[in-house]
Write a protein that holds these residues in place. Structure first.
Motif, mmCIF file in Angstrom:
data_model
loop_
_atom_site.group_PDB
_atom_site.id
_atom_site.type_symbol
_atom_site.label_atom_id
_atom_site.label_comp_id
_atom_site.label_asym_id
_atom_site.label_seq_id
_atom_site.Cartn_x
_atom_site.Cartn_y
_atom_site.Cartn_z
ATOM 1 N N THR A 236 0.880 -1.224 -0.136
ATOM 2 C CA THR A 236 0.158 -0.077 0.093
ATOM 3 C C THR A 236 0.766 1.099 0.015
ATOM 4 N N ILE A 237 1.351 1.716 1.085
ATOM 5 C CA ILE A 237 2.104 2.928 1.357
ATOM 6 C C ILE A 237 3.528 2.847 0.382
ATOM 7 N N LEU A 238 4.219 1.922 0.492
ATOM 8 C CA LEU A 238 5.465 1.833 -0.293
ATOM 9 C C LEU A 238 5.327 1.490 -1.782
ATOM 10 N N ALA A 239 3.876 0.916 -2.125
ATOM 11 C CA ALA A 239 3.770 0.881 -3.382
ATOM 12 C C ALA A 239 3.297 2.130 -4.120
ATOM 13 N N SER A 240 2.949 2.904 -3.462
ATOM 14 C CA SER A 240 2.282 4.342 -3.912
ATOM 15 C C SER A 240 3.069 5.573 -4.128
ATOM 16 N N ASP A 241 2.792 6.578 -4.835
ATOM 17 C CA ASP A 241 3.369 7.835 -5.188
ATOM 18 C C ASP A 241 3.048 8.897 -4.383
ATOM 19 N N HIS A 242 1.896 8.374 -3.461
ATOM 20 C CA HIS A 242 1.365 9.594 -2.686
ATOM 21 C C HIS A 242 1.694 9.562 -1.097
ATOM 22 N N PRO A 243 1.615 10.699 -0.429
ATOM 23 C CA PRO A 243 1.904 10.687 0.874
ATOM 24 C C PRO A 243 0.647 10.197 1.795
ATOM 25 N N TRP A 244 0.930 9.580 2.629
ATOM 26 C CA TRP A 244 -0.074 8.782 3.606
ATOM 27 C C TRP A 244 0.216 9.491 4.964
ATOM 28 N N LEU A 245 -1.116 9.390 5.529
ATOM 29 C CA LEU A 245 -1.406 9.797 7.059
ATOM 30 C C LEU A 245 -1.428 8.431 7.721
#
Length: 175
Positions: free
Chosen positions: A117-126
């Protein structure tokens, strides 16, 4: 260690009962530090509002089942949250509730979910962690040290006082 063979599958309306039952296990374990009581029917808080939106094409949050070699091993809730970023309010993806059934813990499943999820994404996460959930805080502090997040910063003050909030993989100005 070989990465676990786990998958994330988006919950559909047909999975509503399964998701609700997993949520009860999550709430049961959380009640130790949250102090939450059961209701008159013997249940913890419900995901009824969330369950009612399953299958909505314009949903702003999603649920995933975590499967380990085909067996249900847990759940993940993801959604959009408004975040104050200095003087700017912005919408950011939130890695919400993550729950792995006890039988499947200590096998790297939660770490693999973060990778998918987080590491496969180009977006910031909360990432929001309940202040009183020491086990989850310890997990995230270890994850921040060993996983390749591009950035990790704590939101001070958090939007919700019961949480410790982190923004990860963000190149925007610090919160």
């Amino acid at each position: 260690m070989t990465p676990p063979s786990n998958t994330l599958t988006r919950v559909t309306p047909a999975d509503a009962t399964l998701l609700d039952n997993l949520w009860q296990f999550y709430e049961l374990e959380s009640s130790f530090w949250s102090g939450e009581d059961i209701d008159a029917n013997g249940r913890f808080s419900s995901l009824s509002g969330f369950l009612g939106r399953l299958g909505d094409p314009d949903a702003f949050d999603w649920a995933y089942l975590i499967r380990q070699q085909g067996e249900v091993a847990g759940l993940l809730l993801v959604g959009h949250q408004n975040l104050r970023d200095g003087t700017i309010q912005r919408t950011i993806l939130e890695f919400g509730d993550l729950y792995v059934l006890p039988k499947y813990r200590h096998q790297g499943i939660a770490t693999e979910v973060i990778r998918q999820t987080i590491l496969a994404s180009d977006h910031p996460w909360l990432v929001c962690v309940f202040r009183d959930d020491q086990r989850a805080l310890d997990f995230w502090h270890r994850a921040f040290q060993r996983l390749p997040f591009s950035t990790v910063r704590q939101v001070v003050p958090p939007d919700v006082p019961e949480f410790i909030e982190f923004v990860v993989n963000d190149v925007a100005q610090p919160v």
